[in-house]
Write an enzyme that holds these catalytic residues in place. Structure first.
Site, PDB file in Angstrom:
ATOM      1  N   HIS A   1    -124.799 -29.257  23.682  1.00  0.00           N
ATOM      2  CA  HIS A   1    -123.485 -29.928  23.674  1.00  0.00           C
ATOM      3  C   HIS A   1    -123.326 -30.586  22.302  1.00  0.00           C
ATOM      4  O   HIS A   1    -123.823 -31.684  22.065  1.00  0.00           O
ATOM      5  CB  HIS A   1    -123.392 -30.946  24.818  1.00  0.00           C
TER       6      HIS A   1
ATOM      7  N   ASP B   1    -121.510 -25.875  23.807  1.00  0.00           N
ATOM      8  CA  ASP B   1    -120.097 -26.095  23.480  1.00  0.00           C
ATOM      9  C   ASP B   1    -120.064 -26.998  22.259  1.00  0.00           C
ATOM     10  O   ASP B   1    -120.983 -27.782  22.038  1.00  0.00           O
ATOM     11  CB  ASP B   1    -119.256 -26.628  24.653  1.00  0.00           C
TER      12      ASP B   1
ATOM     13  N   GLU C   1    -126.154 -24.456  27.461  1.00  0.00           N
ATOM     14  CA  GLU C   1    -124.854 -25.071  27.789  1.00  0.00           C
ATOM     15  C   GLU C   1    -124.036 -25.285  26.516  1.00  0.00           C
ATOM     16  O   GLU C   1    -123.388 -26.325  26.345  1.00  0.00           O
ATOM     17  CB  GLU C   1    -125.072 -26.423  28.501  1.00  0.00           C
TER      18      GLU C   1
ATOM     19  N   ASN D   1    -134.732 -28.362  31.234  1.00  0.00           N
ATOM     20  CA  ASN D   1    -133.492 -28.234  30.458  1.00  0.00           C
ATOM     21  C   ASN D   1    -133.051 -29.630  30.020  1.00  0.00           C
ATOM     22  O   ASN D   1    -133.107 -30.572  30.804  1.00  0.00           O
ATOM     23  CB  ASN D   1    -132.446 -27.620  31.426  1.00  0.00           C
TER      24      ASN D   1
ATOM     25  N   GLU E   1    -132.671 -32.741  32.311  1.00  0.00           N
ATOM     26  CA  GLU E   1    -132.457 -33.988  31.561  1.00  0.00           C
ATOM     27  C   GLU E   1    -133.462 -35.088  31.886  1.00  0.00           C
ATOM     28  O   GLU E   1    -133.082 -36.202  32.269  1.00  0.00           O
ATOM     29  CB  GLU E   1    -131.010 -34.460  31.784  1.00  0.00           C
TER      30      GLU E   1
END
Ligand code: G3I
Length: 462
Positions: free
Chosen positions: A243, A273, A271, A207, A166
């Site tokens: 996300h 979701d 990741e 990432n 990030e």
């Protein structure tokens, strides 16, 4: 619970001093296969040349049902918290690997690769680091030492590292952190070089989130990756976290993956979701299923997209409700570990037919008949307690009947075995909902009714 199969082996999280053992389920315990609906995601993904992963914590892996599904469905594991800085170096120069080791052990027992997460981030840092008021020279030493110890400890055990996590703000500017305040963007290259030295075999990633589609932030990540590659810095891939929000999956994911791939990099969805406002409705679940399908298809469309990892897999455990009050239900399995329509959609995107529907009722009737043929219909009702997204209905004709023409499903027949697959528009059967398929067929004098029906490989009543 019928969905959870296989022997569960209990292994000790050695020396953890935590509340209980981590449950590790061996890969060999996963259910046998044969029918497309009964095939775990990891087998389907392997056929397509990609990995399917999930994130888990030590605490979650202590839940035996959870560990069994994790082992059966996924061939890669990311520690959700247990390799972060606050977990691995809680006091300066004092390293703690018990939690991370327990995740690695669970992955090993399940035949899963490990994605290491994460070496250099601005969050989940220990207090001694954030409050330390270190000079740039000191911070440089601290960062190199941390990477050397952590990546060194897991050398050969971790397939890939999220080395830097990030780095960007939403507008593409560099995030203001203790790292950028000391080194500007140069900390990224320093971290990557240190990671390569510590574990030459691991794939090294940067990432970030909100970089799935084409936007200012993904442009910034692209430019960083391009510059690192041009400078010969050891970068192997970029992680697009994923996300996302139901009904708001960005366009351009495939194009974005393609541009990173064109730099010679791997791309991983790291990741995934897709959260929704609560309460859950059948409509939101159906949209969520299509959203998952779109992300997986975008990855499968580009050969350098090597894996899809979901951030957890069951709504039983997820970071979402804590961080976004009123939202949740973001994952592939519900809180009772029943597959959701999103699971079916991912299963289908990988070439499967969706999860078995353990609970269906069927009504079969001949609606018209003549000397050599007849028309019939089958009404199938979903009484499994979970919505279904994507179905295959199967039966055997006992007296050699042959389907000529059908509607509301795509029919095929081999010998006496008939297969009716949803037409897309009628793929979803809600809880208690029904679909009707119809056909005309020939017969040679006798026209006995089928004795049994299967929906997504599970037997139906009626
Ligand atoms: O460890 C403490 C515990 O001692 C305390 O009792 C408890 C009280 O709330 O908090 C515990 O810490 C929590 C930690 O997870 C471990 O469970 C933090 O409050 C909580 O904020 C933290 O959330 C994690 C989050 O990262 C922090 O940013 C989530 O579990 C984790 O899933 C999430 O993962 C991140 C990825 O690493 C990077 N990308 C985004 C993703 C989702 O936020």
């Amino acid at each position: 619970m019928p969905w959870v199969r296989g022997l569960v082996v209990v292994g000790l999280a050695a020396g953890l001093g935590l509340a209980g053992p981590v449950v590790v389920a061996g890969a060999g315990d996963r259910a046998g296969v044969g029918v497309a609906q009964d095939v775990p995601l990891r087998d389907l993904a392997a056929e397509r040349g990609v990995r399917i992963g999930s994130a888990a914590t030590v605490e979650e892996l202590r839940d035996g049902e959870y560990a069994a599904v994790s082992a059966r469905e996924f061939d890669m594991l990311t520690p959700g918290n247990d390799m972060k800085w606050d977990a691995t170096e809680p006091a300066r120069g004092v390293f703690s690997f018990e939690r991370g080791d327990a995740v690695v052990e669970a992955a090993r027992a399940a035949g899963q690769q490990v994605r290491g997460h994460t070496l250099v981030w601005h969050s989940q840092l220990p207090g001694w680091l954030t409050e330390g008021d270190f000079s740039a020279v000191e911070l440089d030493g601290i960062m190199r030492h941390h990477i050397a110890e952590v990546a060194g400890h897991y050398r050969g055990e971790v397939y890939a590292w999220d080395v830097v996590n990030e780095p960007f703000n939403e507008d593409g500017s560099l995030r203001d952190t203790l790292w950028t305040r000391a080194f500007g963007v140069d900390y990224v290259a320093t971290a990557l070089r240190a990671a390569r030295e510590a574990d030459p075999g691991a794939k090294l990633y940067v990432n970030d989130y909100n970089v799935e589609g084409l936007n200012a932030k993904s442009d910034a990540l692209y430019e960083l990756a391009r510059d690192l590659v041009a400078a010969g810095v050891p970068l192997d891939g970029v992680g697009l976290q994923g996300h996302l929000i139901v009904g708001a999956v960005p366009g351009g994911i495939r194009e974005n993956i393609e541009r990173f791939a064109a730099l010679g990099l791997d791309v991983a969805i790291t990741e995934l979701d897709i959260r929704m406002g609560l309460p859950v409705t059948a409509e939101k679940l159906a949209t969520q299923a299509e959203d998952y399908r779109a992300v997986v298809e975008a990855c499968l469309a580009v050969s350098r997209c090597v894996s899809v990892t979901t951030w957890g897999f069951t709504d039983r455990y997820s970071w979402i409700p804590d961080h976004f009050p009123g939202e949740g239900a973001a994952l592939l399995f519900d809180e009772d570990l029943r597959p959701k329509p999103a699971y079916d959609a991912v299963h289908q995107a990988f070439g499967g037919g969706g999860a078995p529907v353990e609970g269906c009722r069927v009504g079969y009737r001949v609606t018209n008949s003549w000397s050599t043929g007849f028309s019939g219909e089958v009404v199938v009702t979903n009484v499994s307690g979970r919505p279904v997204s994507g179905w295959i209905l199967e039966w055997d004709f006992p007296s050699g009947q042959r389907i000529d023409h059908g509607w509301n499903a795509v029919f095929s027949q081999e010998g006496t075995a008939v297969r009716a697959r949803d037409e897309g528009w009628n793929a979803t059967i809600g809880v208690g909902g029904s679909v009707t398929v119809g056909f005309t067929a020939r017969h040679a004098g006798s026209n006995e009714a089928p004795v049994s029906f299967r929906l997504n490989s599970a037997g139906c009543d009626g």
